[in-house]
Design a protein around this motif. Structure first.
Motif, PDB file in Angstrom:
ATOM      1  N   LYS A   1      69.047  19.546  45.664  1.00  0.00           N
ATOM      2  CA  LYS A   1      68.707  19.268  44.052  1.00  0.00           C
ATOM      3  C   LYS A   1      68.194  20.764  43.485  1.00  0.00           C
ATOM      4  O   LYS A   1      68.470  20.781  42.164  1.00  0.00           O
ATOM      5  CB  LYS A   1      67.664  18.031  44.051  1.00  0.00           C
ATOM      6  CG  LYS A   1      68.320  16.828  43.970  1.00  0.00           C
ATOM      7  CD  LYS A   1      67.388  15.638  43.866  1.00  0.00           C
ATOM      8  CE  LYS A   1      68.012  14.270  44.021  1.00  0.00           C
ATOM      9  NZ  LYS A   1      66.790  13.083  43.681  1.00  0.00           N
ATOM     10  N   TYR A   2      67.044  21.314  44.181  1.00  0.00           N
ATOM     11  CA  TYR A   2      66.499  22.144  43.446  1.00  0.00           C
ATOM     12  C   TYR A   2      66.577  23.516  44.290  1.00  0.00           C
ATOM     13  O   TYR A   2      66.133  24.407  43.663  1.00  0.00           O
ATOM     14  CB  TYR A   2      65.138  21.754  43.772  1.00  0.00           C
ATOM     15  CG  TYR A   2      64.576  20.452  43.048  1.00  0.00           C
ATOM     16  CD1 TYR A   2      64.624  19.988  41.576  1.00  0.00           C
ATOM     17  CD2 TYR A   2      64.353  19.327  43.826  1.00  0.00           C
ATOM     18  CE1 TYR A   2      64.638  18.862  41.380  1.00  0.00           C
ATOM     19  CE2 TYR A   2      63.917  18.199  43.298  1.00  0.00           C
ATOM     20  CZ  TYR A   2      64.134  17.878  41.961  1.00  0.00           C
ATOM     21  OH  TYR A   2      63.990  16.539  41.529  1.00  0.00           O
ATOM     22  N   GLY A   3      67.541  23.720  45.178  1.00  0.00           N
ATOM     23  CA  GLY A   3      67.701  24.921  45.878  1.00  0.00           C
ATOM     24  C   GLY A   3      66.427  25.403  46.613  1.00  0.00           C
ATOM     25  O   GLY A   3      66.083  26.564  46.676  1.00  0.00           O
ATOM     26  N   LEU A   4      65.495  24.675  47.065  1.00  0.00           N
ATOM     27  CA  LEU A   4      64.212  24.870  47.755  1.00  0.00           C
ATOM     28  C   LEU A   4      64.355  24.544  49.249  1.00  0.00           C
ATOM     29  O   LEU A   4      65.183  23.830  49.573  1.00  0.00           O
ATOM     30  CB  LEU A   4      63.023  24.288  47.138  1.00  0.00           C
ATOM     31  CG  LEU A   4      62.932  23.157  47.179  1.00  0.00           C
ATOM     32  CD1 LEU A   4      62.106  22.577  48.299  1.00  0.00           C
ATOM     33  CD2 LEU A   4      62.148  22.800  45.792  1.00  0.00           C
ATOM     34  N   ASN A   5      63.532  25.343  50.298  1.00  0.00           N
ATOM     35  CA  ASN A   5      63.536  24.999  51.725  1.00  0.00           C
ATOM     36  C   ASN A   5      62.141  24.847  51.941  1.00  0.00           C
ATOM     37  O   ASN A   5      61.106  25.358  51.586  1.00  0.00           O
ATOM     38  CB  ASN A   5      63.886  26.230  52.345  1.00  0.00           C
ATOM     39  CG  ASN A   5      65.443  26.441  52.143  1.00  0.00           C
ATOM     40  OD1 ASN A   5      66.123  25.739  52.721  1.00  0.00           O
ATOM     41  ND2 ASN A   5      66.015  27.540  51.506  1.00  0.00           N
ATOM     42  N   ILE A   6      61.789  23.635  52.674  1.00  0.00           N
ATOM     43  CA  ILE A   6      60.436  23.411  52.924  1.00  0.00           C
ATOM     44  C   ILE A   6      60.175  24.112  54.338  1.00  0.00           C
ATOM     45  O   ILE A   6      60.753  23.839  55.280  1.00  0.00           O
ATOM     46  CB  ILE A   6      60.196  21.914  53.181  1.00  0.00           C
ATOM     47  CG1 ILE A   6      60.500  21.252  51.799  1.00  0.00           C
ATOM     48  CG2 ILE A   6      58.982  21.532  53.950  1.00  0.00           C
ATOM     49  CD1 ILE A   6      60.510  19.904  51.849  1.00  0.00           C
ATOM     50  N   LEU A   7      59.167  24.944  54.555  1.00  0.00           N
ATOM     51  CA  LEU A   7      58.773  25.868  55.623  1.00  0.00           C
ATOM     52  C   LEU A   7      57.853  25.176  56.346  1.00  0.00           C
ATOM     53  O   LEU A   7      57.999  25.203  57.613  1.00  0.00           O
ATOM     54  CB  LEU A   7      58.384  27.280  55.012  1.00  0.00           C
ATOM     55  CG  LEU A   7      59.125  28.032  54.221  1.00  0.00           C
ATOM     56  CD1 LEU A   7      58.575  29.515  53.853  1.00  0.00           C
ATOM     57  CD2 LEU A   7      60.153  28.389  54.976  1.00  0.00           C
TER      58      LEU A   7
ATOM     59  N   LYS B   1      45.443  16.408  59.420  1.00  0.00           N
ATOM     60  CA  LYS B   1      45.449  16.007  60.904  1.00  0.00           C
ATOM     61  C   LYS B   1      46.482  17.033  61.722  1.00  0.00           C
ATOM     62  O   LYS B   1      46.274  17.228  62.679  1.00  0.00           O
ATOM     63  CB  LYS B   1      46.233  14.690  60.897  1.00  0.00           C
ATOM     64  CG  LYS B   1      45.214  13.509  60.633  1.00  0.00           C
ATOM     65  CD  LYS B   1      45.760  12.295  60.466  1.00  0.00           C
ATOM     66  CE  LYS B   1      44.898  11.105  60.039  1.00  0.00           C
ATOM     67  NZ  LYS B   1      45.634   9.846  60.049  1.00  0.00           N
ATOM     68  N   LYS B   2      47.434  17.581  60.919  1.00  0.00           N
ATOM     69  CA  LYS B   2      48.341  18.493  61.596  1.00  0.00           C
ATOM     70  C   LYS B   2      49.081  19.513  60.687  1.00  0.00           C
ATOM     71  O   LYS B   2      48.824  19.235  59.353  1.00  0.00           O
ATOM     72  CB  LYS B   2      49.317  17.767  62.340  1.00  0.00           C
ATOM     73  CG  LYS B   2      50.142  16.747  61.408  1.00  0.00           C
ATOM     74  CD  LYS B   2      51.106  15.587  62.057  1.00  0.00           C
ATOM     75  CE  LYS B   2      51.867  14.720  61.199  1.00  0.00           C
ATOM     76  NZ  LYS B   2      52.793  13.961  61.682  1.00  0.00           N
ATOM     77  N   GLU B   3      49.900  20.299  61.179  1.00  0.00           N
ATOM     78  CA  GLU B   3      50.642  21.393  60.443  1.00  0.00           C
ATOM     79  C   GLU B   3      52.009  20.951  61.304  1.00  0.00           C
ATOM     80  O   GLU B   3      52.200  21.145  62.372  1.00  0.00           O
ATOM     81  CB  GLU B   3      50.267  22.751  60.709  1.00  0.00           C
ATOM     82  CG  GLU B   3      48.888  23.051  60.194  1.00  0.00           C
ATOM     83  CD  GLU B   3      48.326  24.487  60.417  1.00  0.00           C
ATOM     84  OE1 GLU B   3      48.844  24.919  61.156  1.00  0.00           O
ATOM     85  OE2 GLU B   3      47.460  24.860  59.667  1.00  0.00           O
ATOM     86  N   VAL B   4      53.014  20.913  60.251  1.00  0.00           N
ATOM     87  CA  VAL B   4      54.463  20.723  60.996  1.00  0.00           C
ATOM     88  C   VAL B   4      55.056  21.880  60.353  1.00  0.00           C
ATOM     89  O   VAL B   4      55.584  21.914  59.153  1.00  0.00           O
ATOM     90  CB  VAL B   4      55.146  19.242  60.329  1.00  0.00           C
ATOM     91  CG1 VAL B   4      56.492  19.220  60.800  1.00  0.00           C
ATOM     92  CG2 VAL B   4      54.217  18.114  60.843  1.00  0.00           C
ATOM     93  N   PHE B   5      55.529  22.696  61.267  1.00  0.00           N
ATOM     94  CA  PHE B   5      56.376  24.012  60.701  1.00  0.00           C
ATOM     95  C   PHE B   5      57.962  23.562  60.520  1.00  0.00           C
ATOM     96  O   PHE B   5      58.482  22.768  61.655  1.00  0.00           O
ATOM     97  CB  PHE B   5      56.285  25.170  61.726  1.00  0.00           C
ATOM     98  CG  PHE B   5      54.712  25.669  61.339  1.00  0.00           C
ATOM     99  CD1 PHE B   5      54.522  26.604  60.464  1.00  0.00           C
ATOM    100  CD2 PHE B   5      54.027  25.339  62.332  1.00  0.00           C
ATOM    101  CE1 PHE B   5      53.138  27.261  60.272  1.00  0.00           C
ATOM    102  CE2 PHE B   5      52.528  25.856  62.098  1.00  0.00           C
ATOM    103  CZ  PHE B   5      52.033  26.593  61.264  1.00  0.00           C
ATOM    104  N   VAL B   6      58.563  23.932  59.789  1.00  0.00           N
ATOM    105  CA  VAL B   6      59.847  23.632  59.215  1.00  0.00           C
ATOM    106  C   VAL B   6      60.382  22.203  59.849  1.00  0.00           C
ATOM    107  O   VAL B   6      60.980  21.975  60.777  1.00  0.00           O
ATOM    108  CB  VAL B   6      60.962  24.475  60.418  1.00  0.00           C
ATOM    109  CG1 VAL B   6      62.505  24.559  59.711  1.00  0.00           C
ATOM    110  CG2 VAL B   6      60.577  26.175  60.407  1.00  0.00           C
ATOM    111  N   PRO B   7      59.497  21.128  59.214  1.00  0.00           N
ATOM    112  CA  PRO B   7      59.885  19.781  59.324  1.00  0.00           C
ATOM    113  C   PRO B   7      61.369  19.264  59.470  1.00  0.00           C
ATOM    114  O   PRO B   7      62.191  19.830  58.930  1.00  0.00           O
ATOM    115  CB  PRO B   7      59.218  19.101  58.204  1.00  0.00           C
ATOM    116  CG  PRO B   7      59.013  20.193  57.320  1.00  0.00           C
ATOM    117  CD  PRO B   7      59.047  21.460  57.954  1.00  0.00           C
TER     118      PRO B   7
END
Length: 227
Positions: free
Chosen positions: A169-175, A181-187
């Motif tokens: 939809k938007y051409g974005l990537n979630i890093l 509580k936590k950090e999720v890298f490249v979910p």
């Protein structure tokens, strides 16, 4: 890795300090003996040299450094000459500080591999974050790419990445997604967004749209990241 910083003004000194904090080997050079004397205890490898002279660059061994950062203050002529002579001396990677877009072009022509414009970069970051309160932080990677730290839109709460289909939809990537509580890298696509999530996104922008990354990104963020 070894890095050479030429020019011990405020910016050059801070770059050298940050490299030192990151456990990198740093050599600092300035043409002013008083500055070298001031920082000799802070930097074990500090030397006085006229880097506008090819012989000085050869004696320093500029080709042995991973990168050379040229931050010689507001003396553009010196910056231009040093950049050119570094290229002639086979420096591996040259980063030169600029004070204007015109200077940036000339420095690139002289041989700089990368030109930094701290005042402009800081101004873009501040203006971009102020113009959209959903944006917490912004790092401009180039004229066409940026990494943004944004607040989770309410419409995304309880939904998965694949449901939202944000890449299509938007051409974005979630890093990365962060909360208390936590950090999720490249979910993974099945990640379910929770209340309090902060999202780090990578966005690619078409070349030539508006005036660089800032205006177009602000418009997109205002459209996508609404409450």
């Amino acid at each position: 890795m070894k890095y050479l910083v030429i020019g011990l003004g405020e910016f050059g000194t801070q770059v050298a300090r940050e490299l030192k904090i990151l456990k990198q080997e740093v050599c600092v050079v300035d043409s002013c003996y008083d500055k070298i004397n001031l920082f000799k205890d802070e930097f074990s490898n500090a030397m006085k040299a006229d880097c506008m002279q090819l012989q000085s660059l050869k004696e320093i061994g500029v080709d042995e450094f991973e990168a050379v950062i040229v931050t010689v203050g507001d003396n553009f002529q010196a910056s231009l000459e040093i950049t050119s002579k570094l290229k002639e001396s086979h420096a591996k990677y040259i980063i030169s500080k600029s004070y204007s877009d015109i200077q940036s072009k000339f420095l690139m022509m002289a041989g700089a591999d990368e030109v930094i414009f701290p005042e402009k970069d800081s101004a873009i970051k501040i203006a971009t974050t102020l113009a959209n309160r959903k944006l917490f932080n912004f790092v401009k990677i180039s004229e066409d790419y940026g990494v943004f730290q944004v607040k989770l839109p309410k419409s995304w709460l309880g939904k998965t990445i694949v449901e939202l289909n944000v890449r299509q939809k938007y051409g974005l990537n979630i890093l990365c997604v962060c909360n208390d509580k936590k950090e999720v890298f490249v979910p993974d696509p099945g990640y379910v967004f929770n209340k309090g999530d902060t999202i780090y996104i990578f966005w690619a922008v078409a070349v030539g749209v508006c005036c660089g990354v800032s205006n177009y990104m602000i418009a997109l963020i205002g459209t996508v990241f609404i409450v």
